[in-house]
Design a protein around this motif. Structure first.
Motif, PDB file in Angstrom:
ATOM      1  N   ASN A  41      38.209  24.696  31.037  1.00 11.79           N
ATOM      2  CA  ASN A  41      38.513  24.661  32.475  1.00 11.79           C
ATOM      3  C   ASN A  41      37.371  24.007  33.241  1.00 11.79           C
ATOM      4  O   ASN A  41      37.588  23.252  34.190  1.00 11.79           O
ATOM      5  N   LEU A  48      34.557  33.104  31.484  1.00  9.05           N
ATOM      6  CA  LEU A  48      34.627  34.054  32.603  1.00  9.05           C
ATOM      7  C   LEU A  48      35.947  34.814  32.507  1.00  9.05           C
ATOM      8  O   LEU A  48      37.009  34.208  32.320  1.00  9.05           O
ATOM      9  N   LEU A  98      36.856  31.074  42.233  1.00  7.85           N
ATOM     10  CA  LEU A  98      37.389  31.667  41.018  1.00  7.85           C
ATOM     11  C   LEU A  98      38.672  32.423  41.334  1.00  7.85           C
ATOM     12  O   LEU A  98      38.639  33.471  41.987  1.00  7.85           O
ATOM     13  N   GLU A  99      39.805  31.907  40.845  1.00 10.93           N
ATOM     14  CA  GLU A  99      41.103  32.516  41.097  1.00 10.93           C
ATOM     15  C   GLU A  99      41.850  32.835  39.803  1.00 10.93           C
ATOM     16  O   GLU A  99      42.717  33.711  39.792  1.00 10.93           O
ATOM     17  N   ASN A 100      41.547  32.133  38.714  1.00 12.43           N
ATOM     18  CA  ASN A 100      42.305  32.305  37.473  1.00 12.43           C
ATOM     19  C   ASN A 100      41.874  33.557  36.715  1.00 12.43           C
ATOM     20  O   ASN A 100      40.802  34.118  36.963  1.00 12.43           O
ATOM     21  N   HIS A 121      35.553  34.925  45.357  1.00 12.88           N
ATOM     22  CA  HIS A 121      34.531  34.893  44.313  1.00 12.88           C
ATOM     23  C   HIS A 121      34.236  33.432  43.987  1.00 12.88           C
ATOM     24  O   HIS A 121      35.157  32.643  43.743  1.00 12.88           O
ATOM     25  N   TYR A 138      38.283  31.594  32.720  1.00 11.33           N
ATOM     26  CA  TYR A 138      37.743  30.236  32.812  1.00 11.33           C
ATOM     27  C   TYR A 138      36.906  29.990  31.571  1.00 11.33           C
ATOM     28  O   TYR A 138      36.031  30.805  31.232  1.00 11.33           O
ATOM     29  N   GLN A 147      38.401  37.601  34.467  1.00 13.73           N
ATOM     30  CA  GLN A 147      38.688  38.325  35.700  1.00 13.73           C
ATOM     31  C   GLN A 147      39.405  39.633  35.391  1.00 13.73           C
ATOM     32  O   GLN A 147      40.333  39.672  34.591  1.00 13.73           O
ATOM     33  N   LEU A 187      31.527  30.403  42.068  1.00 12.86           N
ATOM     34  CA  LEU A 187      30.508  30.061  41.071  1.00 12.86           C
ATOM     35  C   LEU A 187      29.945  28.702  41.450  1.00 12.86           C
ATOM     36  O   LEU A 187      30.664  27.697  41.441  1.00 12.86           O
ATOM     37  N   PHE A 212      34.402  40.016  37.857  1.00 15.57           N
ATOM     38  CA  PHE A 212      34.306  38.982  36.829  1.00 15.57           C
ATOM     39  C   PHE A 212      33.215  39.356  35.833  1.00 15.57           C
ATOM     40  O   PHE A 212      32.163  39.888  36.194  1.00 15.57           O
ATOM     41  N   TYR A 269      26.552  33.223  40.743  1.00 14.78           N
ATOM     42  CA  TYR A 269      27.805  33.894  41.074  1.00 14.78           C
ATOM     43  C   TYR A 269      27.631  34.616  42.399  1.00 14.78           C
ATOM     44  O   TYR A 269      26.598  35.248  42.651  1.00 14.78           O
TER      45      TYR A 269
END
Length: 566
Positions: free
Chosen positions: A38, A53, A24-26, A9, A29, A55, A11, A70, A115
């Protein structure tokens, strides 16, 4: 859970200063102008905490795979909204479930983002695949009254979940000892196994199958979703029966137990209830059971109600889980829809409202189960307060000097570059940059020790900050240097800024019973003369070095016995 998922994913953010792409891993955000975010965006249309954001991970228990989604939120998780809002695909949104290809405008057309989801193996972007298909996304406009139907119920049904393996084993043991009537059918209604006692009790059942009164009201399809254990009181041909129904690997067993054996089973159930309650109570994380249809809290443990500042669980029972959420109600509806369809566990972060109205950051994991005869969502809740404090501290330290608490070199370069680009695009007046050097800082460290020198830095930083307007920015530039970026709006007052700064040195500072005298070397440049940040800094550095050299060559008188200039 598999870890080789090729889907990523992303952005992509388009700014005046250029473009940046983020994977996007966290779990969350934060986006905004403040250095605590972030994703920091230095633009006048962006609020300090503009957007968030979130998740959500849906893990399929059967396939051991996971799917990520997301959501984008206007403002922060505490409910504070941005000044200029967020727009997704041209519509203003408060909360929106992102789909590949969504175009996001933050505050104004100057800050745009896209996105997308990309398959890194095939290098395929999902936005290109879906560009011709309908892309209606869930948002804050979700109708939360939509049908979230529960498993079909029986008359006088009593659901004694969560028993599962415990009582199933007991029933099998009873069968071996007491040989009670039972039969087993599959989800298609075919009788796989039937005891002689069941044949004697209902001779026609093998022929009638699911049309027989014992089976005709049982929704066999409902047993495909999850393990269930149901108890049903029925009456057939003027006879009353208590029927125990449970599933085991897609086979449903229907058992008739007489009154004596029921009493034995109830004794086992009472023991299990005590053990189950004790087990739930001992779990360190919060636990809550929520009625899927009404969203009412049916049960919780002390870890959760104490987390929210309540004295006992009765204070929370029969409350709506929605009343404890600050803003993610639409996400909860989507969570219920997803886990209601398959054997799925969801996990995400949220904010819960405590009894005293304070906000508690949490991580939630939930899945479907049965409780008190109702289709229920079981949620484990972990208090994330300390983790969030640590995350905030680490982000703060990444962009701030640990001695003076001023923004550091890294943030200064980012904000200077952004300010210069915005100036060119918006045809604004030039930016004034001032470098300030404490001439005697190193000598003070040698003479009095670096503890005294650090205190001097802190005090000078406070005095410099106090001398500036609220729109001006000050940074710790180097060991003994500060950088000040003066706002364009206050440019008329910038003419006497050097005098204000020099005034700070007119009084010595008392530090640890030592009278510390110090002086400044200043360099002031304007960006109208130097168009790039590199040129601006080089010019300022060159002026500062020349002036400092003059200070060293033409040494001021020194107090006898010290190396500290007056």
């Amino acid at each position: 859970m598999t870890n080789d998922n090729p889907l990523k994913h992303i952005l992509g953010i388009e700014l005046n200063t250029g473009k940046k792409t983020l994977f996007l891993e966290n779990n969350t955000y934060t986006i905004g102008r403040s250095s605590s975010n972030n994703i920091i965006i230095n633009n006048r249309v962006i609020s300090r905490h503009h957007s968030t954001l979130i998740q959500v991970i849906y893990q399929n228990i059967q396939t051991n795979t996971q799917e990520k989604e997301f959501w984008i939120l206007d403002g922060d998780l505490k409910g504070n909204k941005s000044t200029n809002g967020i727009f997704v695909n041209g519509k203003k949104r408060l909360l929106h479930q992102l789909k590949a290809g969504d175009i996001i405008v933050l505050g104004g057309m100057e800050v745009r983002a896209k996105y997308d989801i990309v398959d890194i193996k095939s290098k395929t972007f999902y936005s290109l695949i879906n560009q011709n298909s309908a892309n209606e996304s869930s948002s804050e406009e979700i109708n939360e009254s939509q049908d979230l139907s529960t498993v079909a119920t029986f008359d006088n049904q009593k659901n004694i979940e969560p028993l599962k393996d415990f009582l199933i084993k007991r029933l099998k043991n009873f069968n071996e000892v007491y040989d009670y009537p039972f039969l087993t059918v599959n989800t298609q209604g075919e009788i796989i196994k039937i005891s002689e006692k069941m044949k004697e009790e209902f001779p026609s059942i093998e022929m009638e199958k699911t049309n027989h009164p014992l089976l005709q009201n049982i929704d066999l399809n409902s047993f495909q979703d999850q393990v269930q254990f149901l108890v049903k009181d029925i009456r057939i041909e003027d006879k009353s029966f208590t029927v125990y129904i449970y599933d085991n690997q897609k086979e449903i067993t229907v058992s008739l137990i007489n009154a004596d054996h029921q009493n034995l089973l109830r004794e086992q159930l009472a023991i299990y209830d005590e053990q189950s309650e004790d087990f739930i109570e001992k779990i360190s994380e919060g636990v809550v059971f929520v009625d899927v249809e009404t969203k009412t809290i049916l049960h919780t443990n002390s870890s959760y109600y104490k987390m929210l500042g309540y004295e006992n669980k009765e204070d929370l029972l029969n409350q709506k889980i929605d009343d404890l959420l600050i803003l993610d109600h639409a996400i909860l509806v989507e969570d219920i829809n997803r886990i209601n369809q398959d054997k799925i566990i969801f996990s995400r972060e949220s904010i819960h409202i405590a009894k005293d109205k304070s906000l508690v950051p949490v991580k939630m994991m939930g899945q479907m189960c049965s409780f008190l005869g109702k289709k229920t969502m079981f949620i484990s809740i972990q208090n994330m307060t300390e983790e969030k404090k640590l995350e905030d501290l680490l982000r703060y330290q990444n962009y701030h000097d640990v001695v003076t608490n001023l923004p550091n070199y890294k943030l200064f370069r980012e904000q200077l570059y952004s300010a210069l680009v915005n100036q060119k695009k918006e045809d604004q007046s030039g930016i004034t940059l001032v470098l300030v050097k404490i001439n005697e800082w190193r000598n003070i460290g040698y003479q009095y020790g670096y503890d005294i020198a650090e205190v001097l830095l802190k005090k000078v930083a406070k005095k410099l900050k106090k001398s500036l307007s609220l729109r001006d920015l000050i940074y710790r530039w180097r060991d003994d240097e500060f950088a000040i970026m003066l706002s364009q709006i206050e440019s008329s007052s910038n003419l006497d800024i050097e005098d204000k700064i020099i005034d700070i040195t007119r009084k010595s500072l008392l530090i640890d019973n030592q009278e510390i005298k110090f002086s400044f070397t200043l360099a002031k440049v304007n960006s109208e003369e130097d168009s790039s940040d590199e040129n601006l800094l080089q010019s300022a550095d060159k002026i500062l070095a020349q002036k400092y050299y003059q200070y060293i060559v033409v040494e001021p008188p020194r107090p006898e016995g010290t190396g500290i200039p007056i």
